[in-house]
Design a protein around this motif. Structure first.
Motif, mmCIF file in Angstrom:
data_model
loop_
_atom_site.group_PDB
_atom_site.id
_atom_site.type_symbol
_atom_site.label_atom_id
_atom_site.label_comp_id
_atom_site.label_asym_id
_atom_site.label_seq_id
_atom_site.Cartn_x
_atom_site.Cartn_y
_atom_site.Cartn_z
ATOM 1 N N LYS A 269 58.351 67.677 -60.713
ATOM 2 C CA LYS A 269 58.618 66.942 -61.914
ATOM 3 C C LYS A 269 58.019 67.530 -63.395
ATOM 4 O O LYS A 269 57.022 68.141 -63.454
ATOM 5 N N TYR A 270 58.393 66.573 -64.494
ATOM 6 C CA TYR A 270 58.046 66.705 -65.545
ATOM 7 C C TYR A 270 57.198 65.615 -65.944
ATOM 8 O O TYR A 270 57.556 64.370 -65.840
ATOM 9 N N TRP A 271 55.855 65.594 -65.790
ATOM 10 C CA TRP A 271 55.122 64.527 -66.157
ATOM 11 C C TRP A 271 53.664 64.921 -66.954
ATOM 12 O O TRP A 271 52.895 65.594 -66.381
ATOM 13 N N GLY A 272 53.527 64.789 -68.165
ATOM 14 C CA GLY A 272 52.427 65.266 -69.052
ATOM 15 C C GLY A 272 53.160 66.331 -70.034
ATOM 16 O O GLY A 272 54.039 67.200 -69.701
ATOM 17 N N LYS A 273 52.783 65.785 -71.500
ATOM 18 C CA LYS A 273 53.441 66.852 -72.548
ATOM 19 C C LYS A 273 52.477 67.544 -73.233
ATOM 20 O O LYS A 273 51.285 66.927 -73.345
ATOM 21 N N ARG A 274 52.746 68.950 -73.583
ATOM 22 C CA ARG A 274 51.922 69.694 -74.593
ATOM 23 C C ARG A 274 52.215 69.017 -75.777
ATOM 24 O O ARG A 274 51.269 68.751 -76.720
ATOM 25 N N GLY B 269 65.605 64.358 -77.850
ATOM 26 C CA GLY B 269 65.648 63.094 -77.706
ATOM 27 C C GLY B 269 65.062 62.364 -76.590
ATOM 28 O O GLY B 269 64.256 61.359 -76.639
ATOM 29 N N SER B 270 64.956 63.247 -75.326
ATOM 30 C CA SER B 270 64.347 62.768 -74.304
ATOM 31 C C SER B 270 64.127 63.941 -73.404
ATOM 32 O O SER B 270 65.181 64.715 -73.066
ATOM 33 N N GLY B 271 62.968 64.410 -73.025
ATOM 34 C CA GLY B 271 62.671 65.658 -72.241
ATOM 35 C C GLY B 271 63.484 66.077 -71.145
ATOM 36 O O GLY B 271 64.192 66.925 -71.257
ATOM 37 N N SER B 272 63.655 65.025 -70.311
ATOM 38 C CA SER B 272 64.441 65.324 -68.955
ATOM 39 C C SER B 272 65.908 65.648 -69.426
ATOM 40 O O SER B 272 66.468 66.147 -68.556
ATOM 41 N N ALA B 273 66.353 65.109 -70.515
ATOM 42 C CA ALA B 273 67.839 65.305 -71.223
ATOM 43 C C ALA B 273 68.031 66.694 -71.058
ATOM 44 O O ALA B 273 69.284 67.454 -71.084
ATOM 45 N N SER C 130 58.498 55.812 -69.238
ATOM 46 C CA SER C 130 57.971 57.058 -68.840
ATOM 47 C C SER C 130 57.458 57.694 -70.071
ATOM 48 O O SER C 130 56.413 58.368 -69.921
ATOM 49 N N SER C 131 57.843 57.654 -71.058
ATOM 50 C CA SER C 131 57.221 58.174 -72.546
ATOM 51 C C SER C 131 55.858 57.686 -72.646
ATOM 52 O O SER C 131 55.006 58.704 -72.917
ATOM 53 N N ASP C 132 55.710 56.553 -72.441
ATOM 54 C CA ASP C 132 54.164 56.107 -72.351
ATOM 55 C C ASP C 132 53.205 56.847 -71.209
ATOM 56 O O ASP C 132 52.043 57.153 -71.423
HETATM 57 C C1 DP6 Z 1 59.262 60.733 -63.914
HETATM 58 O O1 DP6 Z 1 62.364 62.435 -69.768
HETATM 59 O O2 DP6 Z 1 62.227 59.976 -69.326
HETATM 60 O O3 DP6 Z 1 61.303 61.239 -64.429
HETATM 61 O O4 DP6 Z 1 60.553 62.681 -72.726
HETATM 62 O O5 DP6 Z 1 59.160 60.829 -72.972
HETATM 63 O O6 DP6 Z 1 61.876 60.659 -72.616
HETATM 64 P P1 DP6 Z 1 60.693 61.425 -72.401
HETATM 65 O O7 DP6 Z 1 60.288 61.251 -70.855
HETATM 66 P P2 DP6 Z 1 61.467 61.246 -69.634
HETATM 67 O O8 DP6 Z 1 60.538 61.641 -68.434
HETATM 68 C C2 DP6 Z 1 60.921 61.702 -67.046
HETATM 69 C C3 DP6 Z 1 59.804 61.652 -66.026
HETATM 70 C C4 DP6 Z 1 60.156 61.775 -64.503
HETATM 71 C C5 DP6 Z 1 60.277 63.168 -63.993
HETATM 72 C C6 DP6 Z 1 61.230 63.989 -64.140
HETATM 73 O O9 DP6 Z 1 62.228 63.632 -64.504
HETATM 74 O O10 DP6 Z 1 60.808 65.181 -64.371
#
Ligand code: DP6
Length: 340
Positions: A16-21, A137-141, A190-192
């Motif tokens: 997962k992507y959770w937490g931003k630099r 636009g959104s990290g996961s994109a 998720s952004s918050d």
């Molecule tokens: C839990 O990509 O929705 O799905 O970058 O702020 O738009 P922003 O966040 P987003 O975060 C997705 C988080 C997740 C884990 C994941 O997809 O890796």
């Protein structure tokens, strides 16, 4: 008038992507690995018209909320600046799946918007540059641009944070049976949520675990090793939720000890998965920032898993009204020439 239509699939993260630099550029603190989902698509048409006086965004044919329109137009602005074109834009978008239920519509949404906008403006960008743009636009994109199984390299700066294909969609016949347990929007976006991740006292422990986990998940996909894959992704989902559940913060009205993305139905399903495995079923779960439970299984087990979910629903005192969305690995974002 310049117009283009793009399709992109949502993706399901295994690591997962959770937490931003960097929360302006959406640069993550760690690499992540995902698979594009065949049943979860966004189809977006972008039209630049010199006679149009203002930007407009239509979702399923109706005017979008101000918040959504602003975020989408801000993204088009990034790309408009690169092209030198100054015409106003009409964005028409629709999803094949419900938003805000644990399937990231922002991922497919911003991937499709990025590709349709660059194509309409005549920009010819590499997959890497499209991924970099979509990420803003959104990290996961960023992960919905390449096809199949994908790894997003966290990087340190705008130019080196992008996703690449690990293996094409036909690499492995696995299926995601997504169980959408509620259509209600989640409490914390998720952004918050990303911004609160570092509040957790377990953040450091998760960070230390990740390099080995990334190696094992990548390898398991390449070797089609379902057991290693399943154990890693289920443990990873729980590690992310452990962070979420311990991200204490001042909420709107009072202090909250963490973010609870689950509903009681989510937990019912998670516990059922353990029982199903005890009984010999090949199934593991993962979860994102929402109550939806994603059940991963080999493609030939899809019916067995779907039936088990249906039986579980029937065993509840009241019909829980779950919706199933079954996806295979899907290709990356692409242009469609003659949209219906
Ligand atoms: C839990 O990509 O929705 O799905 O970058 O702020 O738009 P922003 O966040 P987003 O975060 C997705 C988080 C997740 C884990 C994941 O997809 O890796």
């Amino acid at each position: 008038m310049q117009s283009s239509t793009a399709v992109a699939h949502a993706n399901l993260a295994f690591v997962k992507y959770w937490g931003k630099r960097d929360s302006t550029l959406n640069i993550p603190l760690n690499n992540s690995i995902s698979m594009n989902l065949s049943a979860a698509q966004t189809i977006t048409t972008v039209t630049f018209d010199e006679d149009q006086t203002q930007d407009r965004v239509l979702v399923e044919g109706s005017e979008a909320s101000a918040k959504f329109a602003e975020r989408a137009c801000r993204h088009v602005d990034r790309i408009r600046k690169l092209s030198g074109v100054d015409s106003r834009v009409l964005i028409e978008t629709r999803n094949t799946f419900p938003a805000s239920t644990g399937i990231a519509s922002s991922a497919s949404g911003f991937a499709a918007l990025t590709l349709a906008t660059t194509a309409a403006l005549g920009l010819k960008l590499s997959e890497r540059d499209l991924s970099i743009l979509a990420r803003q636009g959104s990290g996961s994109a960023s992960r919905s641009i390449p096809g199949g199984f994908v790894e997003w390299h966290a990087g340190q700066a705008n130019e080196d944070s992008y996703a690449v294909q690990l293996a094409p969609a036909d690499q492995w016949e696995v299926v995601d049976v997504a169980v959408l347990v509620t259509a209600e929007a989640k409490q914390v976006s998720s952004s918050d949520g990303h911004l609160l991740a570092l509040q957790s006292p377990f953040w450091e422990a998760r960070t230390q675990m990740l390099p080995a986990r990334l190696d094992r998940v990548r390898q398991a996909i390449l070797e089609r090793d379902f057991v290693t894959f399943g154990r890693e992704i289920e443990a990873e989902a729980m590690a992310m939720h452990a962070i979420m559940l311990t991200s204490a913060h001042e909420a709107e009205r009072a202090w909250h000890s963490g973010i609870y993305y689950w509903t009681p139905d989510t937990l019912t399903l998670l516990m059922a998965v353990q029982r199903w495995r005890d009984a010999g079923m090949q199934v593991y779960f993962t979860l994102d920032a929402g109550p939806t439970v994603h059940l991963m299984c080999p493609a030939d087990q899809e019916q067995v898993v779907s039936d088990a979910v249906k039986h579980l629903a029937q065993a509840q005192a009241v019909d829980p009204g779950w919706t199933l969305l079954v996806s295979k690995p899907a290709p990356g974002a692409h242009i469609i020439e003659n949209p219906a």
